[in-house]
Design a protein around this motif. Structure first.
Motif, PDB file in Angstrom:
ATOM      1  N   LYS A  26      -6.322  -7.693   1.884  1.00 59.03           N
ATOM      2  CA  LYS A  26      -6.454  -7.112   0.548  1.00 59.03           C
ATOM      3  C   LYS A  26      -5.432  -6.002   0.303  1.00 59.03           C
ATOM      4  O   LYS A  26      -5.705  -5.015  -0.376  1.00 59.03           O
ATOM      5  CB  LYS A  26      -7.884  -6.602   0.346  1.00 59.03           C
ATOM      6  N   ALA A  27      -4.239  -6.125   0.904  1.00 63.26           N
ATOM      7  CA  ALA A  27      -3.181  -5.135   0.678  1.00 63.26           C
ATOM      8  C   ALA A  27      -2.620  -5.284  -0.728  1.00 63.26           C
ATOM      9  O   ALA A  27      -2.615  -6.375  -1.307  1.00 63.26           O
ATOM     10  CB  ALA A  27      -2.068  -5.321   1.707  1.00 63.26           C
ATOM     11  N   GLU A  28      -2.131  -4.171  -1.261  1.00 67.75           N
ATOM     12  CA  GLU A  28      -1.561  -4.147  -2.609  1.00 67.75           C
ATOM     13  C   GLU A  28      -0.040  -4.108  -2.502  1.00 67.75           C
ATOM     14  O   GLU A  28       0.528  -3.187  -1.898  1.00 67.75           O
ATOM     15  CB  GLU A  28      -2.074  -2.931  -3.363  1.00 67.75           C
ATOM     16  N   TYR A  29       0.620  -5.100  -3.074  1.00 64.60           N
ATOM     17  CA  TYR A  29       2.086  -5.186  -3.043  1.00 64.60           C
ATOM     18  C   TYR A  29       2.663  -4.776  -4.388  1.00 64.60           C
ATOM     19  O   TYR A  29       2.110  -5.121  -5.451  1.00 64.60           O
ATOM     20  CB  TYR A  29       2.535  -6.611  -2.725  1.00 64.60           C
ATOM     21  N   ASN A  70       0.832  -1.213   0.000  1.00 63.44           N
ATOM     22  CA  ASN A  70       0.000   0.000   0.000  1.00 63.44           C
ATOM     23  C   ASN A  70       0.864   1.259   0.000  1.00 63.44           C
ATOM     24  O   ASN A  70       0.574   2.253   0.671  1.00 63.44           O
ATOM     25  CB  ASN A  70      -0.944   0.019   1.211  1.00 63.44           C
ATOM     26  N   GLY A  71       1.977   1.191  -0.754  1.00 63.50           N
ATOM     27  CA  GLY A  71       2.860   2.343  -0.904  1.00 63.50           C
ATOM     28  C   GLY A  71       3.900   2.511   0.184  1.00 63.50           C
ATOM     29  O   GLY A  71       4.745   3.408   0.095  1.00 63.50           O
ATOM     30  N   MET A  72       3.883   1.679   1.235  1.00 63.40           N
ATOM     31  CA  MET A  72       4.846   1.800   2.334  1.00 63.40           C
ATOM     32  C   MET A  72       5.939   0.738   2.180  1.00 63.40           C
ATOM     33  O   MET A  72       5.649  -0.442   1.978  1.00 63.40           O
ATOM     34  CB  MET A  72       4.144   1.616   3.675  1.00 63.40           C
ATOM     35  N   GLN A  73       7.194   1.179   2.290  1.00 63.57           N
ATOM     36  CA  GLN A  73       8.316   0.249   2.154  1.00 63.57           C
ATOM     37  C   GLN A  73       8.345  -0.708   3.334  1.00 63.57           C
ATOM     38  O   GLN A  73       8.316  -0.301   4.495  1.00 63.57           O
ATOM     39  CB  GLN A  73       9.630   1.033   2.070  1.00 63.57           C
ATOM     40  N   LEU A  74       8.424  -2.018   3.042  1.00 64.82           N
ATOM     41  CA  LEU A  74       8.414  -3.026   4.101  1.00 64.82           C
ATOM     42  C   LEU A  74       9.814  -3.411   4.550  1.00 64.82           C
ATOM     43  O   LEU A  74      10.033  -3.676   5.732  1.00 64.82           O
ATOM     44  CB  LEU A  74       7.674  -4.281   3.611  1.00 64.82           C
ATOM     45  N   ARG A  80      19.294   4.955 -11.218  1.00 71.12           N
ATOM     46  CA  ARG A  80      17.978   4.687 -11.804  1.00 71.12           C
ATOM     47  C   ARG A  80      17.079   3.945 -10.809  1.00 71.12           C
ATOM     48  O   ARG A  80      17.545   3.124 -10.029  1.00 71.12           O
ATOM     49  CB  ARG A  80      18.125   3.865 -13.084  1.00 71.12           C
ATOM     50  N   GLU A  81      15.798   4.254 -10.895  1.00 69.75           N
ATOM     51  CA  GLU A  81      14.785   3.598 -10.075  1.00 69.75           C
ATOM     52  C   GLU A  81      13.688   3.140 -11.019  1.00 69.75           C
ATOM     53  O   GLU A  81      13.159   3.932 -11.803  1.00 69.75           O
ATOM     54  CB  GLU A  81      14.231   4.575  -9.045  1.00 69.75           C
ATOM     55  N   SER A  82      13.354   1.873 -10.969  1.00 71.25           N
ATOM     56  CA  SER A  82      12.383   1.340 -11.923  1.00 71.25           C
ATOM     57  C   SER A  82      10.970   1.801 -11.603  1.00 71.25           C
ATOM     58  O   SER A  82      10.681   2.283 -10.492  1.00 71.25           O
ATOM     59  CB  SER A  82      12.424  -0.193 -11.918  1.00 71.25           C
ATOM     60  N   SER A  83      10.090   1.630 -12.553  1.00 68.50           N
ATOM     61  CA  SER A  83       8.662   1.766 -12.284  1.00 68.50           C
ATOM     62  C   SER A  83       8.250   0.645 -11.337  1.00 68.50           C
ATOM     63  O   SER A  83       8.881  -0.416 -11.297  1.00 68.50           O
ATOM     64  CB  SER A  83       7.866   1.663 -13.584  1.00 68.50           C
ATOM     65  N   PRO A  84       7.189   0.847 -10.564  1.00 70.10           N
ATOM     66  CA  PRO A  84       6.708  -0.244  -9.704  1.00 70.10           C
ATOM     67  C   PRO A  84       6.201  -1.403 -10.564  1.00 70.10           C
ATOM     68  O   PRO A  84       5.692  -1.216 -11.668  1.00 70.10           O
ATOM     69  CB  PRO A  84       5.573   0.393  -8.908  1.00 70.10           C
ATOM     70  N   SER A  85       6.330  -2.591 -10.043  1.00 66.51           N
ATOM     71  CA  SER A  85       5.793  -3.764 -10.723  1.00 66.51           C
ATOM     72  C   SER A  85       4.269  -3.690 -10.782  1.00 66.51           C
ATOM     73  O   SER A  85       3.637  -2.885 -10.105  1.00 66.51           O
ATOM     74  CB  SER A  85       6.211  -5.030  -9.972  1.00 66.51           C
ATOM     75  N   MET A  86       3.681  -4.561 -11.592  1.00 66.99           N
ATOM     76  CA  MET A  86       2.230  -4.719 -11.543  1.00 66.99           C
ATOM     77  C   MET A  86       1.848  -5.108 -10.121  1.00 66.99           C
ATOM     78  O   MET A  86       2.499  -5.946  -9.500  1.00 66.99           O
ATOM     79  CB  MET A  86       1.784  -5.786 -12.528  1.00 66.99           C
TER      80      MET A  86
END
Length: 1009
Positions: free
Chosen positions: A909-912, A885-889, A922-928
């Protein structure tokens, strides 16, 4: 034995000294001491040193303008060598020469030691040893050394040094009426066995030096032979006892002497022998190293602080100072010369603002004669040169130094300075205005005095600019009088405000990208942020900072302004590693009282807001990549970031920063294939594809560190990882198509065989694959594609390994990481009988937590298809972070080979998502995104009573939300309005998840597009 007389070279250099000029000696001269009347100067040639002892000394006589070399370094002629350290008003000098009666054999060389000596009227007098045990003088650096001579020439003080300063004895020599010298060992306080005598007063009664006990050196002074230790204040005592005190100089009249609390030559103190007390001499700053200062009869101190150039660490410059004891004020030496010798011109820089290259080292008793040196770093090709000047000192009313100057960059190439005017009342001076200087050049004059003074300067050059301010006064005759210049205010003027910013500090400097540092409060050491080698990622350059003074502190590393006015998104990432320290028998320090925060400012640094903060306990102890989304705070704005460390100082720690990236993110392709499943313990296990576009079967989970190696003396040996059905369940039906490893090879053990290795795979204990690795890249990753891919069957146990064979017996080819992630019996298997039986590295090392904690550097690559192409590794990949949910684990970086993570505190139902980071910033786009429903889902709907589905649309018939997922749980589409378009969805089997009336329903559908 043939006798040698000391070499005396006459009149090599002639000069006379007036009050309006500086006389410069010849090349390779270095001034040491000045006679109290300023007539004589003694020094040496710093390029001529044997066994750590100078061998060529000179005496300059300003009265007849002659410079004479007293000693010389003639090859093989020890009789001409000598070093001299002090001189009195009669031109008598003291020091040491070679003792031709005392040779020693040391380190393969037979040569003489040293003996204290006096040179008077062209003759050398070697001073007696007295009752000293000369058998202890066993090295060429040893002997007796005279350091100071009284003005009447009857007392000389110094020390006997043995075993290269392992033992030191304070010494005094007295000259009788008959001209003969006698020896006296100075008494020391009880408990002190060693000591040094450094200086003596004009009348010979007061001597200063050190009393030494073990590793502790304590400043002391003798009066009429009785030794007194300097009693430190409570505040100073801890520092003085922790390190080593030093004594620098004594005034000619014996009333004052200078000492320091540490060997670093900071923390100057002026001791008043009459009162038995001392005062601190506060310098301009404590970041430099003090050159040896000297003191006059009225307590004034002259000296210099050396510092390193911003642009070149090899360049050393000096900030010369004059401390006036009567007013307790500190001035630049250039102001002293302005007051008393305004017409003085110098052939070299004497100003701090001009990067001074000359510094004072000796002063006459009245302060009218000053001697010094320039260009002393012979190792850098400079030529040491001594100089001497005179002033006509008078009583002058000195205006206040402008204080509390603030300076900031208020725009691109713009600086603004503010300060308050001088409101003191003077007998003879009237304030008229102020001059402003930038790097020593006048850039503005204010002719009007207001309650608050401000000047804004445009079109300033890029760089770290030093601004100073001086008051302009007039005396009763209308003659201009200038105040001392203010302490410099540094204003950083970046070339531009370019966004994005990336800094890996490979130029070993903070100023490459115009970083600045700021200390709010605390110890000076806590304000340090230093760029240097071996502290960054992979042993590269990075920035180090920390805390160890046990005092409250606050300091920051601040970026230049960044213009993100056209950026819709802003992200910051950086590599960090933090290590705490446990001292002695103390309990582990509380690291929750110290904090590192990333803060931002959108008002030119006037105020700061926290974007993210961590206690030191929360920072990674192994290398981690911290990532912060700053879009809401600074996107479409010009802003600055700072790394702010602060706390109570209870904790002791240091950390390094590297690869600071402030940009838009999304600079590389997103990681692929994020999948997950619930574990039996209700955790969520996640995995995604590595840089080779495959899932990683291994136990590696921490950033790479230097590995350990194993071999079997040339005999066959298998190192392998074992995976159970549960660990394989998420990959059921996928394919093991290649294996990646690193084969270690020691060049120094090169033999005839080299190393041969093969991939081996076992299913339920049966060997199902043995394939030779065709092209081994020693000490680098090597990937071997399998000729026949193996389908993953989660009902079967799988062992994936590397067999080494036909290799030189001294090689240790198998490489493993020492890791806390070791699972003995799975991550550390080895076999010496081709897999018939298995042992563990843990048992091999009898449970040694270092050598036995093994995770093999062996990765099985799992792909969705059997014919998937093996991709090449991206060597620029550092690792991954995973977000919920947008927070680094994670706070420890997930390595490129360890593409998995277990969330032990999952949310329903958290989104990873997963993001990759690269060495070039460089920093990639987030994965699906991937979502797992933690609550039980009702039985799938058998009909369309709630969900209407056709070839183009999925529609919820009641109020609620819809989500379309792949069968392995990845989100494809979602809608808060209860309707989804299926037109552009690839053909396949999907699950529709409906949420309504606080319940969840699913329906499996087939899409054919």
């Amino acid at each position: 034995m043939k006798k040698f007389s000391l070499l005396l070279v006459v009149l090599l250099f002639v000069c006379s000294v007036r009050a309006d000029e500086v006389k410069v000696m010849q090349d390779n001269t270095y001034a040491i001491a000045l006679s109290p009347n300023g007539q004589y100067l003694v020094g040496h040639n710093p390029t001529q040193v044997v066994f750590g002892i100078e061998t060529e000394s000179f005496l300059y006589n300003a009265g007849n303008a002659t410079l004479n070399w007293i000693t010389a370094n003639d090859a093989g002629t020890w009789a001409t060598c000598g070093q001299f350290k002090d001189v009195n008003d009669a031109g008598t000098i003291c020091g040491s020469v070679k003792d031709l009666q005392h040779y020693v054999q040391f380190d393969g060389t037979y040569a003489p030691t040293n003996i204290a000596a006096v040179f008077d009227k062209g003759k050398i007098y070697r001073l007696p040893y007295g009752d000293l045990d000369t058998t202890k003088i066993k090295q060429h650096e040893d002997g007796t050394f005279a350091r100071s001579i009284s003005n009447d020439g009857k007392v000389v003080v110094g020390y006997c040094r043995c075993s290269n300063s392992a033992f030191n004895y304070p010494c005094k020599w007295n000259k009788g009426d008959d001209g003969e010298w006698t020896f006296e060992k100075l008494a020391l306080p009880e408990g002190y066995s060693d000591g040094l005598a450094i200086g003596v007063s004009a009348n010979g009664r007061t001597i200063v030096g050190l009393a030494i006990k073990g590793r502790l050196s304590h400043a002391c002074y003798w009066i009429d032979g009785v030794c007194h230790l300097v009693k430190c204040t409570e505040e100073d005592a801890k520092l003085a006892n922790q390190w080593q005190m030093r004594v620098m100089d004594i005034s000619n009249n014996g009333r004052f002497f200078i000492f320091t609390l540490t060997s670093y030559f900071g923390n100057l103190r002026i001791f008043d022998v009459e009162s038995g007390t001392y005062r601190a001499l506060s310098l301009f700053d404590n970041n430099g190293r003090i050159q040896i200062p000297s003191i006059t009869d009225n307590g004034d101190v002259f000296g210099s602080i050396n510092y390193t150039s911003f642009d070149n660490a090899a360049e050393i410059y000096y900030r010369n100072f004059w401390y006036q004891y009567s007013s307790n004020r500190l001035f630049d030496l250039s102001y002293y010369l302005y007051l008393f010798s305004p017409n003085l011109t110098t052939p070299f820089s004497m100003s701090y603002e001009d990067k001074t290259q000359a510094f004072p080292c000796a002063i006459s008793a009245d302060g009218n004669a000053i001697a010094g040196n320039k260009d002393i770093l012979t190792v850098l090709g400079q030529t040491p040169t001594a100089w001497l000047l005179n002033v006509n000192k008078t009583e002058r009313e000195i205006p206040a130094t402008p204080d509390k100057i603030t300076g900031n960059s208020t725009g691109l190439r713009q600086a603004t300075l503010t300060w308050a005017p001088d409101k003191n009342t003077y007998n003879s001076l009237t304030l008229k205005g102020y001059n402003v200087y930038c790097d020593g050049k006048k850039v503005a004059t204010l002719n009007e005095v207001k309650d608050k003074l401000t000047v804004t300067l445009n079109d300033q050059p890029a760089g770290y600019l030093q601004f100073t301010v001086e008051g302009v006064y007039s005396d009763k005759q209308g003659k201009e009088m200038l105040s001392p210049r203010s302490n410099p205010v540094s204003v950083t003027m970046p070339e531009n405000y370019a966004f994005p910013l990336f800094d890996d500090f490979e130029k070993e400097s903070l100023n490459t990208n115009y970083w600045t540092t700021d200390k709010d409060y605390g110890d000076d050491n806590e304000g340090l942020w230093s760029a240097g080698p071996y502290i960054g990622h992979g042993g590269s350059y990075g920035v180090a900072s920390g805390a160890n003074s046990s005092k409250p502190y606050s300091s920051s590393l601040i970026s230049r302004p960044l213009d993100a006015t056209r950026a819709k998104r802003v992200k910051c990432s950086f590599i960090i590693l933090c290590q705490s320290e446990q001292i002695g028998d103390e309990a582990e320090h509380d690291l929750t009282q110290d904090t590192l925060s990333v803060e931002y400012s959108i008002d030119k640094g006037n105020s700061w807001q926290t974007a993210k903060s961590w206690t030191i306990a929360q920072l990674p102890k192994v290398e981690g990549i911290m990532s912060i989304d700053l879009t809401k705070q600074v996107a479409e704005k010009t802003f600055q970031l700072r790394f702010h460390k602060y706390g109570t100082g209870v904790g002791k720690y240091y950390f390094y920063l590297d690869n600071i990236s402030i940009g838009k993110g999304d600079d590389a392709e997103a990681p692929e294939g994020l999948i997950g499943q619930n574990t039996p313990t209700k955790d969520v296990f996640l995995a995604w594809k590595n840089g080779r576009k495959s899932y990683s079967l291994n136990y590696l989970s921490e950033p790479e560190v230097p590995g350990l190696t194993l071999g079997n003396e040339g005999k066959e040996l298998i190192g392998a990882n074992k995976f159970t059905g549960q660990e394989l369940s998420m990959y059921h039906g996928k394919y093991l198509t290649s294996v990646t490893t690193r084969i270690n090879y020691y060049e120094e053990e090169a033999g005839e065989l080299g190393i041969h290795a093969a991939v081996v795979v076992f299913e339920n204990g049966k060997l199902v694959c043995e394939q030779e690795i065709e092209n081994i890249n020693y000490n680098q990753k090597t990937t071997q594609a399998l000729a026949k891919p193996i389908m993953i069957d989660s009902c079967k146990e799988l062992i994936v390994g590397i067999k080494i064979h036909d290799y030189d017996e001294n090689q240790l080819p198998l490489l493993y990481a020492h890791s806390k992630a070791c699972v003995t019996g799975k991550s550390d298997l080895f076999s010496e009988d081709n897999g018939a039986t298995w042992k563990t590295v843990w048992d091999f090392y009898n449970g040694d937590p270092y050598n036995g904690a093994c995770c093999w550097e062996i990765t099985g690559n799992v792909t969705d298809e059997a014919d998937a192409t093996v991709k090449n590794d991206d060597d620029s990949l550092i690792g991954y972070n995973i977000f919920r949910n947008g927070m680094q684990l994670n706070n420890i970086c997930i390595p490129g080979e360890g593409t998995r993570y277990t969330d032990k505190q999952p949310l329903d139902k958290a989104e990873y998502t997963v993001v990759a980071y690269y060495i070039d910033g460089r920093e990639s786009s987030p994965s699906m995104p991937f979502v797992i429903n933690q609550t039980s889902i009702t039985t799938p709907l058998p009909d369309n009573s709630l969900i209407y589905i056709d070839d183009a649309t999925a529609k919820l018939k009641v109020k609620g939300t819809l989500c379309l997922l792949t069968v392995d749980g990845r989100i494809v589409a979602q809608s808060e309005k209860g309707i989804l378009s299926l037109k552009n969805i690839p053909s396949g089997i999907y699950i529709v998840l409906a949420e309504c009336n606080n319940q969840s329903f699913t329906k499996k559908i087939a899409i054919r597009n």
